[in-house]
Design a protein around this motif. Structure first.
Motif, short mmCIF file in Angstrom:
data_model
loop_
_atom_site.label_atom_id
_atom_site.label_comp_id
_atom_site.label_asym_id
_atom_site.label_seq_id
_atom_site.Cartn_x
_atom_site.Cartn_y
_atom_site.Cartn_z
N ASN A 119 1.05 -7.09 0.64
CA ASN A 119 1.57 -6.02 0.37
C ASN A 119 2.81 -6.08 -0.65
O ASN A 119 2.98 -5.51 -1.46
CB ASN A 119 2.55 -5.57 1.81
N TYR A 123 3.00 -4.23 -4.09
CA TYR A 123 4.20 -3.69 -4.98
C TYR A 123 4.74 -4.02 -6.12
O TYR A 123 4.89 -3.29 -7.00
CB TYR A 123 5.38 -3.60 -3.88
N GLY A 149 -3.06 -3.55 -0.10
CA GLY A 149 -1.61 -3.16 -0.03
C GLY A 149 -1.70 -1.64 -0.36
O GLY A 149 -2.57 -1.28 -1.28
N ILE A 151 0.70 1.65 -1.54
CA ILE A 151 1.87 2.04 -2.05
C ILE A 151 1.79 3.58 -2.24
O ILE A 151 0.98 3.98 -3.07
CB ILE A 151 2.43 1.27 -3.15
N ILE A 156 5.84 1.10 0.80
CA ILE A 156 4.91 0.21 1.46
C ILE A 156 4.17 0.64 2.72
O ILE A 156 5.28 0.89 3.84
CB ILE A 156 5.28 -1.39 1.32
#
Length: 330
Positions: A119, A123, A149, A151, A156
Motif C-alpha cells: 500500500n 501511495y 495497492g 488509491i 488508500i
C-alpha cells in the motif's frame, strides 16, 4: 502546513529496512539509509533497529528530530493497520503482534503512520511517481509474490481487515484446477505472474516445447538464483520463441488481473512495478493489448496502463507520504 514540513519514511523488509527524510513535495532529502533487518534476532531488536534507521536517516538529511513533522512505517505481511500491529509476517519470523506504530511514536514523540508495504509503495507512485496527477490508481507489484495497492483521491483502500488491495490473490483460474499459490489456494494471479512463478512456468513449458530450439533449455537444471525472470525476458527480447511465449503468457495473466481491478474500481490508471517492468515498452504494450481485448469496453478504453517510475524508493517515499497524510489530517 508550513513549507518546511519534513517526514521520515521507513520501509521494513525481511532482509533490509530503508529510511529517508522526504520533503512536503515528495523529494527525498538524502540517499536512503539501509540497515539489515535480522528478524531472527527477535522483535525487540527489530524495533531497536527501526529506531536506529530513523535516527540515521534524520542525520543523513542534515536536520534534527525537531524538524520532523511525522514518521511513517511500512512492513510486509499480515498486519492490523488500524491498530498499528505487525501480526504474523512470513518474512519477519518469529515476530508476532508487534506494536510497531505505538513503539515508534513513543520513541520519537512524533505522530506515526503505519501501513502495509505494498500500500505504501502504491501511495508513493500515486503521489510523486507514475500516477502523479491522477485521481485514482491501482498498483500491481511484481516480485517473489504479487502485491498491490488501490488509491482513490489520496485515500488508500485498506479494507475492513487490512487486506484491501491484495491483488495477487485475485482468482484468474478455476480454484479447483488452477496453479497452487503460496497462500494455499489455487488459481491466484500470484501463482501465474510473480517472478518466481514465471520461472516455474518456463520450466514446465520446456518439457513439452516442440518449437524452434530455445536457449531456455540451457537453464532447465539451473538454480533459481541463476535462472531468473530477467533471463527469460532478456531471451524474449532477443527473439527466443519459447521465452516470448512465456512473456506473452505473463502479460495475458497480468491483464486478467488488471481487468478484474478495472471492473471493481474503474481507476484512472493501472501501474505495474517490480523487476519485470525493466523489460520496457514492448512488455507494457503486450499487457495493454490484452487489457483492451478482454476488459469491459468502456473503462478499458480509457484506463492508462503504465510502469512504475520510483523503483525501490517507492516504499519509503510512500511511507513518508502516509505520514504526511496523517499530519495533514490533524
Amino acid at each position: 502546513m508550513a513549507d518546511q514540513a519534513q517526514f521520515v519514511g521507513l520501509d521494513v523488509g525481511g532482509t533490509t529496512m530503508k529510511a529517508a527524510v522526504v520533503a512536503d513535495d515528495g523529494r527525498p532529502l538524502s540517499k536512503p539509509v539501509v540497515m539489515d533487518t535480522n528478524p531472527e534476532r527477535g522483535q525487540d531488536e527489530g524495533l531497536a533497529t527501526m529506531c536506529e534507521t530513523i535516527r540515521r536517516a534524520v542525520a543523513a538529511a542534515g536536520i534534527t528530530l525537531a524538524d520532523v513533522t511525522a514518521i511513517g512505517v511500512a512492513t510486509p505481511g499480515l498486519g492490523d493497520i488500524r491498530k498499528g500491529l505487525i501480526i504474523d509476517p512470513p518474512n519477519l519470523k518469529p515476530w508476532k503482534n508487534v506494536p510497531v506504530r505505538d513503539h515508534i511514536a513513543r520513541a520519537f514523540g512524533k505522530p506515526t503512520a503505519y501501513q502495509n508495504d505494498a500500500n505504501a509503495a502504491a501511495y508513493g507512485e500515486f503521489w510523486v511517481g507514475a500516477g502523479r496527477g491522477a485521481k485514482s490508481m491501482v498498483l500491481f507489484t511484481l516480485g517473489t509474490g504479487v502485491g498491490g495497492g488501490i488509491i482513490i483521491d489520496h485515500k488508500i483502500i485498506e479494507g475492513e481487515h487490512s487486506h484491501g488491495g491484495e491483488l495477487g490473490h485475485l482468482r484468474i483460474a478455476m480454484p479447483d484446477v488452477g496453479r497452487q499459490c503460496g497462500c494455499g489456494a489455487r488459481g491466484c494471479l500470484e501463482a501465474y505472474a510473480s517472478a518466481t512463478n514465471v520461472v516455474r512456468r518456463a520450466r514446465e513449458d520446456m518439457a513439452w516445447w516442440r518449437g524452434p530450439a530455445s536457449r531456455l533449455r540451457d537453464y532447465y537444471t539451473a538454480t533459481d538464483e541463476d535462472f531468473t525472470a530477467k533471463v527469460i525476458f532478456d531471451l524474449a527480447a532477443a527473439g527466443d520463441e519459447l521465452a516470448l511465449k512465456v512473456v506473452d503468457d505473463t502479460a495475458y495473466y497480468l491483464a486478467l488481473g488488471a481487468c478484474a481491478a478495472t471492473a471493481t474500481v474503474d481507476p484512472e490508471m493501472i501501474v505495474f512495478g517490480g523487476g519485470m517492468v525493466a523489460a520496457g515498452e514492448w512488455f507494457r504494450s503486450k499487457i495493454e493489448g490484452y487489457v483492451k481485448r478482454f476488459g469491459l469496453p468502456y473503462p478499458t478504453k480509457s484506463v492508462k496502463i503504465a510502469f512504475a517510475s520510483l523503483g525501490s524508493d517507492a516504499g519509503f517515499i510512500g511511507t513518508a507520504g502516509c505520514a504526511r497524510l496523517l499530519a495533514h489530517s490533524k
